[in-house]
Design a protein around this motif. Structure first.
Motif, PDB file in Angstrom:
ATOM      1  N   ALA A 145     -41.314  13.487   8.059  1.00  0.00           N
ATOM      2  CA  ALA A 145     -40.535  14.206   7.050  1.00  0.00           C
ATOM      3  C   ALA A 145     -41.167  14.046   5.673  1.00  0.00           C
ATOM      4  N   ARG A 146     -41.698  12.845   5.388  1.00  0.00           N
ATOM      5  CA  ARG A 146     -42.320  12.614   4.095  1.00  0.00           C
ATOM      6  C   ARG A 146     -43.550  13.508   3.930  1.00  0.00           C
ATOM      7  N   ALA A 147     -44.289  13.679   5.040  1.00  0.00           N
ATOM      8  CA  ALA A 147     -45.445  14.573   4.966  1.00  0.00           C
ATOM      9  C   ALA A 147     -44.990  16.025   4.835  1.00  0.00           C
ATOM     10  N   ALA A 148     -43.859  16.350   5.493  1.00  0.00           N
ATOM     11  CA  ALA A 148     -43.412  17.745   5.492  1.00  0.00           C
ATOM     12  C   ALA A 148     -42.899  18.187   4.124  1.00  0.00           C
ATOM     13  N   VAL A 149     -42.124  17.324   3.418  1.00  0.00           N
ATOM     14  CA  VAL A 149     -41.565  17.762   2.130  1.00  0.00           C
ATOM     15  C   VAL A 149     -42.644  18.015   1.088  1.00  0.00           C
ATOM     16  N   ALA A 150     -43.793  17.362   1.261  1.00  0.00           N
ATOM     17  CA  ALA A 150     -44.853  17.549   0.269  1.00  0.00           C
ATOM     18  C   ALA A 150     -45.303  19.011   0.251  1.00  0.00           C
ATOM     19  N   GLU A 151     -45.108  19.713   1.377  1.00  0.00           N
ATOM     20  CA  GLU A 151     -45.498  21.116   1.510  1.00  0.00           C
ATOM     21  C   GLU A 151     -46.938  21.341   1.102  1.00  0.00           C
ATOM     22  N   LYS A 152     -47.798  20.452   1.579  1.00  0.00           N
ATOM     23  CA  LYS A 152     -49.234  20.604   1.347  1.00  0.00           C
ATOM     24  C   LYS A 152     -49.809  21.358   2.535  1.00  0.00           C
ATOM     25  N   PRO A 153     -50.836  22.155   2.283  1.00  0.00           N
ATOM     26  CA  PRO A 153     -51.367  22.961   3.390  1.00  0.00           C
ATOM     27  C   PRO A 153     -52.096  22.135   4.452  1.00  0.00           C
ATOM     28  N   LEU A 154     -52.612  20.944   4.050  1.00  0.00           N
ATOM     29  CA  LEU A 154     -53.379  20.140   5.000  1.00  0.00           C
ATOM     30  C   LEU A 154     -52.634  18.841   5.288  1.00  0.00           C
ATOM     31  N   CYS A 155     -52.461  18.529   6.570  1.00  0.00           N
ATOM     32  CA  CYS A 155     -51.767  17.296   6.928  1.00  0.00           C
ATOM     33  C   CYS A 155     -52.660  16.463   7.839  1.00  0.00           C
ATOM     34  N   LEU A 156     -52.836  15.196   7.461  1.00  0.00           N
ATOM     35  CA  LEU A 156     -53.668  14.290   8.250  1.00  0.00           C
ATOM     36  C   LEU A 156     -52.766  13.306   8.973  1.00  0.00           C
ATOM     37  N   MET A 157     -53.039  13.057  10.242  1.00  0.00           N
ATOM     38  CA  MET A 157     -52.212  12.118  10.998  1.00  0.00           C
ATOM     39  C   MET A 157     -53.111  11.139  11.735  1.00  0.00           C
ATOM     40  N   ASP A 158     -52.838   9.850  11.541  1.00  0.00           N
ATOM     41  CA  ASP A 158     -53.644   8.816  12.195  1.00  0.00           C
ATOM     42  C   ASP A 158     -52.848   8.173  13.318  1.00  0.00           C
ATOM     43  N   GLU A 159     -53.143   8.536  14.535  1.00  0.00           N
ATOM     44  CA  GLU A 159     -52.468   8.008  15.723  1.00  0.00           C
ATOM     45  C   GLU A 159     -50.962   7.851  15.491  1.00  0.00           C
ATOM     46  N   PRO A 160     -50.282   8.951  15.143  1.00  0.00           N
ATOM     47  CA  PRO A 160     -48.877   8.803  14.742  1.00  0.00           C
ATOM     48  C   PRO A 160     -47.970   8.393  15.895  1.00  0.00           C
ATOM     49  N   LEU A 161     -48.418   8.530  17.124  1.00  0.00           N
ATOM     50  CA  LEU A 161     -47.523   8.255  18.250  1.00  0.00           C
ATOM     51  C   LEU A 161     -47.837   6.939  18.945  1.00  0.00           C
ATOM     52  N   SER A 162     -48.848   6.215  18.451  1.00  0.00           N
ATOM     53  CA  SER A 162     -49.324   5.083  19.249  1.00  0.00           C
ATOM     54  C   SER A 162     -48.324   3.935  19.309  1.00  0.00           C
ATOM     55  N   ASN A 163     -47.341   3.909  18.389  1.00  0.00           N
ATOM     56  CA  ASN A 163     -46.363   2.817  18.448  1.00  0.00           C
ATOM     57  C   ASN A 163     -45.082   3.205  19.187  1.00  0.00           C
ATOM     58  N   LEU A 164     -45.101   4.363  19.848  1.00  0.00           N
ATOM     59  CA  LEU A 164     -43.886   4.808  20.536  1.00  0.00           C
ATOM     60  C   LEU A 164     -44.033   4.627  22.038  1.00  0.00           C
ATOM     61  N   ASP A 165     -42.894   4.560  22.742  1.00  0.00           N
ATOM     62  CA  ASP A 165     -42.996   4.442  24.195  1.00  0.00           C
ATOM     63  C   ASP A 165     -43.317   5.812  24.802  1.00  0.00           C
ATOM     64  N   ALA A 166     -43.723   5.798  26.069  1.00  0.00           N
ATOM     65  CA  ALA A 166     -44.314   6.984  26.693  1.00  0.00           C
ATOM     66  C   ALA A 166     -43.392   8.200  26.631  1.00  0.00           C
TER      67      ALA A 166
END
Ligand code: ADP
Ligand code: MG
Lengths: 372, 297
Positions: A145-166
């Motif tokens: 959500a923090r990345a989304a409100v910025a409303e920037k055209p480019l979004c970078l994500m670094d392994e955003p799911l690696s701490n979640l269960d399968a």
């Protein structure tokens, strides 16, 4: 014109690690994954794009502007960190609004964007919680959500799911894709999970030891791996590699074959005689892992269950049309499969060895052999 | 009477008291009883050979409030606290931020800042005595190079208290810095990067993220600094002995004088009781009020 372009980017620490001579271009609105094993330089590359790290050589262009020397704040992008990097003393709402407050966006605009972001990420009702009072999946969504409100055209994500269960990983994965589409974002998504990369992206950049191994669509990577590294990384299980002489080919080539194209045959009727090393029942099919001195990662699928036994010898056929040939010295792809391998693979598994195939009965009557 | 629930409750109560008792005994013997005894002493008159001490109620307090030296000393202590606490905390924070950044010779900087904290107060005071010495002390020599007239820092009422304050700040800032440094190192570096991407300047990051996250540490340091502003008087014995004309005398020093130089124990006890009451009230205020606005991880 491409939206994000890297030209010969290099960043190393004392000649080690980091990334070396990386170039690629990405059109606006594309979803690109950077895929590779742990420690291959994925995070470094992302941090270089973000401006959190400075390249030793090369240029970065975003929206046609050379941003190589610009600080992160001037690159017009947002980022989701692997650790989420939420501010522990701020509520969900304040975390999401941090950037807008810093940039002195108007109060009503803040409220509008906050509502929209919370709705998209399903965080309504949690506005006043602190990050410590949220579950892992909820924290992850606050970061989104923090990345989304910025409303920037480019979004970078670094392994955003690696701490979640399968299970959560699968649902958030779809959310990310939906969010990117809804906002028309150009996304650079770092992951070591090929399943994520293949299912999410338009373009996959496969990295190995700081260099780009291959760039292409998920289909490209799957069907035409450019190198033996790509062949052995992509696919579940990945491609098997067989030394040329094992298949009566020259010793300067290595043959690659998808397990889906490998078929089991009665002894004497195939290209190689291999030993069954492992049998894995997967529900609709069974995976047979095989060993042969000339082959790496040889495997085959059998529809349904099987009554093959461990350590039994079987012949495998490796259809010539499905073989990829790699140069044994450079590891580069030399010859692609002759026809659309997808249709061939389908034919193979369909007409291949079901439990009813005649030779299969033949096989199963043989006594199991122990490997010497 | 002997149902298992009651038995279990009793067993737990006994456990609780057993676990509590060591601390309770120590605190009772060394803190609660002395405080109480002090208060009782303050209610009795000073005994001489001819007139044994008798119960006088709050008469000792009344004398105290009529004593102009007491008010001067209280005022001095207030000034001393008002100057040393904010300055040493601000300095400590600034030094910690600097020593936590990527600078060359980082461990040297940290050690250098921490050295004053290792020195005993008496040694520190002796060191500063050399700095302050009239005419050939370092301060006056430097002043002389710049063409300033020599100043007798410790010998005149207008500067003595400030000179004493400077020693305390020099001594305490390095000590408090260590706490800030430890707290700063628990802040994950990606918070800074996240703030940077959101467009926050260093100052905004400091104000909106670092300072709030350091609040628990600040509260801890604040209470310590407050207690020290009353407790730490060793350097007075070396530097000024409270003079000239009581201009640098602090409460605890005055209590000591009353108790052990003038042998007026009831007055000393009354002052101690007052001081305890004020300190207790302040600590309670800090814990109750600031705690609510402090984020603990
Ligand atoms: N700040 C750094 N200092 C030294 N080496 C680093 C630094 N950051 C990354 N590296 C090295 O660069 C390589 C790639 O790291 P990274 O980009 O984090 O890999 P990953 O693909 O797992 O995200 C690693 O070998 C790592 O040791
Ligand atoms: Mg990484």
């Amino acid at each position: 014109m491409s939206f994000l372009e890297l030209k010969g980017i290099t960043r190393e620490w004392n000649g080690q690690g980091g990334v070396k001579n990386v170039s690629f271009a990405l059109p606006r609105g594309a979803f690109m994954s950077i895929l590779g094993p742990s420690g291959c330089g994925k995070s470094t590359l992302l941090r270089l794009i973000a401006g959190l790290e400075q390249p030793q050589a090369g240029q970065i262009h975003i929206e046609g502007r050379d941003v190589t020397a610009r600080p992160a704040a001037q690159r017009n992008l947002s980022m989701v960190f692997q650790s989420y990097a939420l501010f522990p003393h701020l509520s969900v709402a304040d975390n999401v609004l941090f950037g807008l407050k810093v940039r002195r966006i108007g109060r009503s605009e803040q409220v509008r964007r906050l509502d929209k972001a919370l709705e998209m990420t399903g965080l309504q009702g949690l506005e006043h919680r602190k990050p410590a009072q949220l579950s892992g999946g909820q924290r992850q969504r606050v970061a989104l959500a923090r990345a989304a409100v910025a409303e920037k055209p480019l979004c970078l994500m670094d392994e955003p799911l690696s701490n979640l269960d399968a299970k959560l990983r699968h649902s958030v994965r779809r959310d990310i894709r939906a969010l990117a589409r809804a906002l028309g974002l150009t996304v650079v998504y770092v992951t070591h999970d090929q399943g994520e990369a293949m299912s999410l992206s338009d373009i996959v950049v496969l990295m190995n030891a700081g260099r780009i191994e291959q760039i292409g669509s998920p289909q490209d990577l799957f069907q035409r791996p450019a190198t033996t590294f790509a062949a052995q990384f992509i696919g579940e299980p990945p491609m098997a590699l067989v030394d040329g002489p094992g298949l009566a080919l020259n010793d300067d080539v290595i043959a690659g074959i998808r397990p889906e194209a490998v078929a089991l045959r009665p002894i004497g009727a195939g290209d190689l005689t291999a030993t069954i090393k492992d049998i894995e029942f997967l529900g609709s099919k069974t995976r047979i892992a095989l060993t042969h001195p000339a082959a790496h990662g040889l495997a085959a699928f059998v529809a349904g269950s099987t009554n093959l036994a461990l350590w039994q010898m079987v012949d495998v056929s490796i259809p010539e049309n499905d073989r990829l040939l790699f140069n044994a010295q450079t590891g580069k792809l030399e010859k692609e499969p002759q026809q659309n391998s997808e249709t061939r693979i389908r034919q193979n598994t369909a007409s291949g060895i079901g439990p009813k195939a005649p030779f299969h009965l033949n096989l199963s009557t043989k006594p199991a052999q122990k490997e010497p | 009477m002997t149902d298992p629930f009651t038995l279990e409750r009793r067993r737990r109560a006994i456990h609780g008291w057993l676990l509590l008792s060591p601390a309770l005994v120590m605190l009772s013997v060394f803190a609660f009883y002395p405080s109480f005894a002090t208060f009782v002493t303050s209610l009795w008159s000073r005994g001489t050979r001819r007139r044994p001490s008798e119960f006088v109620g709050f008469e000792n307090y009344q004398y105290l409030f009529e004593d102009p030296t007491f008010w001067l000393v209280a005022w001095n202590n207030l000034l001393y606290a008002a100057v040393t606490i904010p300055i040493s905390i601000t300095l400590a924070l600034a030094m910690a931020l600097w020593a936590n950044a990527k600078i060359p010779a980082r461990s040297f900087v940290r050690t250098a800042y921490f050295t004053p904290a290792i020195l005993p107060m008496i040694a520190a005071a002796n060191l500063w005595l050399f700095f302050y010495t009239p005419s050939f002390g370092i301060l006056n020599q430097i002043g002389g190079l710049l063409g300033a007239d020599p100043v007798n820092w410790l010998g005149q009422p207008s500067t003595a208290l400030w000179a004493v304050c400077a020693v305390t700040i020099w001594k305490e800032a390095g000590f408090f810095m260590i706490f800030y440094l430890a707290a700063l190192q628990t802040i994950p570096p990606d918070l800074k990067e996240a703030a940077e991407i959101e467009g926050a300047s260093r100052w905004t990051y400091l104000r909106r993220v670092v300072l709030p996250l350091l609040m628990p540490t600040t509260l801890f340091i604040l209470i310590n600094a407050m207690i020290n502003s009353v407790k730490l008087i060793d350097h007075l014995f070396i530097l000024t002995k409270g003079g000239p004309s009581d201009s640098s005398k602090l409460i605890l020093y005055y209590i000591w004088e009353n108790a052990f130089a003038y042998f007026d124990r009831p007055t000393a006890a009354a002052m101690t009781a007052l001081m305890l009451a004020v300190l207790g009230a302040l600590a309670a205020f800090q814990f109750l009020m600031l705690d609510k606005r402090t984020h603990y991880r």
